[in-house]
Write an enzyme that holds these catalytic residues in place. Structure first.
Site, short mmCIF file in Angstrom:
data_model
loop_
_atom_site.label_atom_id
_atom_site.label_comp_id
_atom_site.label_asym_id
_atom_site.label_seq_id
_atom_site.Cartn_x
_atom_site.Cartn_y
_atom_site.Cartn_z
N SER A 222 31.27 33.02 6.81
CA SER A 222 32.18 32.56 7.86
C SER A 222 33.56 33.19 7.71
O SER A 222 33.69 34.41 7.75
CB SER A 222 32.24 31.03 7.85
OG SER A 222 32.91 30.54 8.98
N ASP A 397 24.11 30.41 16.61
CA ASP A 397 25.44 30.19 16.06
C ASP A 397 26.48 30.41 17.15
O ASP A 397 26.69 31.53 17.62
CB ASP A 397 25.70 31.15 14.89
CG ASP A 397 26.98 30.86 14.15
OD1 ASP A 397 27.82 30.09 14.67
OD2 ASP A 397 27.15 31.38 13.03
N HIS A 424 25.33 28.03 12.19
CA HIS A 424 26.35 28.54 11.26
C HIS A 424 26.09 28.11 9.81
O HIS A 424 25.86 28.94 8.93
CB HIS A 424 27.72 28.07 11.73
CG HIS A 424 28.86 28.92 11.25
ND1 HIS A 424 29.07 30.20 11.67
CD2 HIS A 424 29.86 28.65 10.37
CE1 HIS A 424 30.15 30.70 11.10
NE2 HIS A 424 30.65 29.78 10.29
#
Length: 487
Positions: A222, A397, A424
């Site tokens: 991320s 995502d 995610h």
């Protein structure tokens, strides 16, 4: 009459959301202040009441299985060391001083389970891999899995890597500076720019100086990928130190949030977050609420929040994994770093922090017959990245637009792999990441790391956990029962 630029951009619905949000944050601040003054006995009373209410609604607890006991131990682990001890791994702690004076905590897993070591803090002669967490996280997210074979960190250790795990300034393990006290706003005056200019390159330089390796492999999750994209783009020499960059759930310029009210409000004026949360850390009350709520209630609250904000259903993350990992999900981060993300979302480009937001809004409102703007925040020049890049992204995502991302990266050095059905957080905590994600990570590392012949052919993972770990923790729930809804 003076005009506030961002107010003219808001609808009546946005005004209502602003007022309600302000009231809620004010009430949260008051409640957090009260909770911080409560004695442990009172906090335990609230915890017990939430537990009783939960079981009154959903039914009585049932005997725990071994897996449930393990998840409970992971949930109660107070820090990175305790999490590693559960699975029998020894770790090292290191501290990096950045060029602008922040002290960053680094964690290291230099040896396989049971592997004898006589010298600490020195080179192991193994290929080096560096793992970096996402926004509002710390290094614990890599080692709070309910099975070691689903942990990227533990798997790489067993393959023969020297594994290092980084931490951003301000989080649980890096809340110190030689210049500023963390109780001051100046300490929290940092954004993604500072991660890229200092935290990432300074951490990597330290690791290579200890390990004596010419380069390392970078695995980010991320925001940990955004920091690497930024750092590699503005530090050409850093590309020689990173032999491959593996981006899990890569983040660069997300489209926005699923919660339309929050999304439109923050995009209209990202700096509005400063009015709501101040100029220090964001959502610092989370640990207080965690101490008051029964774990299944806290887990349900996180799941609901993720669904509302990002439309993530979290179906791929097992309930026990949520129970174990969600308490390790949050760590301190600056409000400014979150403001930076909303600036990126609003402008739909991976840019540096815009310090001149007010002037930008005024310029945009002025007539421009030619269509040419007088001001534009600097972008991170990501097409200049030389290190090979491997993107592992979920097709469910909401924060990843792979086509936009590929357009901003160099075409000659990027491989993108789609993870079907993944959201995610699934990419690091999903039930099947040992089959769907980790093999891709290992393949890329074997292809690009320094002298891969030093690695094992496969990781020999065991299910064993350390029985001595119970001595370090005190159960907050009866040791032999758990709700059927925790399973």
């Amino acid at each position: 009459m003076a005009r506030l630029p961002f107010l003219g951009r808001l609808t009546s619905r946005d005004y209502a959301a602003l007022v309600v949000g302000g009231i809620l944050v004010f009430l949260e601040t008051i409640l957090t202040s009260i909770i911080s003054l409560l004695p442990k006995s009172v906090i335990q009373w609230f915890y017990d009441r939430s537990r009783s209410l939960f079981h009154f609604i959903v039914g009585p607890p049932i005997p725990k299985s071994d897996q449930q006991r393990l998840a409970d131990r992971i949930r109660r682990a107070e820090d990175f060391q305790r999490l590693c001890e559960i699975f029998g791994y020894e770790h090292e702690e290191h501290v990096v001083l950045t060029k602008d004076g922040y002290l960053l905590g680094l964690h290291r897993l230099p040896a396989k389970k049971g592997e004898a070591r006589t010298h600490f803090g020195t080179s192991t002669g193994k290929p080096v891999v560096y793992l970096h967490h996402g926004l509002l996280m710390n290094s614990e997210v890599w080692v709070c899995l309910t099975h070691p074979e689903r942990s990227v960190a533990f798997t790489l250790v067993e393959l023969g890597f020297d594994v290092w795990l980084g931490n951003n300034r301000g989080n649980k393990y890096s809340k110190k500076s030689i210049h500023h006290n963390p109780n001051t706003a100046k300490f929290w005056d940092y954004s993604i720019d500072d991660f890229a200019w200092h935290d990432i390159p300074d951490s990597i330089a330290y690791i290579l100086s200890v390990t004596k390796e010419p380069s390392l492999s970078y695995v980010g999750f991320s925001q940990g990928t955004a920091q690497a994209f930024a750092a590699l783009s503005i530090h050409p020499p850093l590309n020689e130190k990173i032999n491959v960059f593996i981006a899990l759930a890569p983040a660069m310029s997300p489209a926005g949030l699923a919660a339309s009210v929050v999304d439109s409000l923050m995009k209209a004026s990202p700096t509005l977050l400063f009015l709501i949360f101040g100029r220090k850390s964001i959502m610092s009350s989370v640990p207080y609420w965690q101490s008051l709520l029964y774990p299944p209630v806290f887990s349900a609250a996180i799941t609901t929040s993720l669904r509302w904000l990002f439309n993530w259903r979290s179906h791929n993350i097992p309930p026990l994994q949520k129970l174990a990992a969600f308490p390790h999900l949050y760590s301190y981060a600056s409000v400014k770093s979150v403001v930076h993300w909303f600036q990126i979302m609003r402008n739909a480009k991976f840019q540096m922090y815009d310090d001149d937001v007010q002037r930008l809004l005024l310029v945009r409102r002025a007539p421009r017959p030619s269509g040419v703007t007088a001001y534009a925040p600097a972008r991170f020049p990501t097409r200049n990245i030389v290190s090979p890049i491997v993107l592992l992204y979920g097709d469910h995502d909401s924060l990843v637009d792979i086509d936009v991302m590929l357009h901003t990266l160099p075409k000659h050095s990027v491989v993108a792999r789609r993870l079907s059905g993944y959201e995610h957080l699934d990419v690091i905590w999903g039930a099947n990441i040992h089959e769907d994600v980790i093999p891709h990570v290992v393949d890329a590392l074997r292809q690009y790391c320094v002298r891969p012949e030093r690695l094992e052919k496969e990781a020999k993972m065991t299910n064993g956990v350390s029985s001595d770990y119970e001595d370090y923790t005190g159960a907050t729930t009866p040791a032999d029962t758990i709700s059927i809804y925790d399973a």
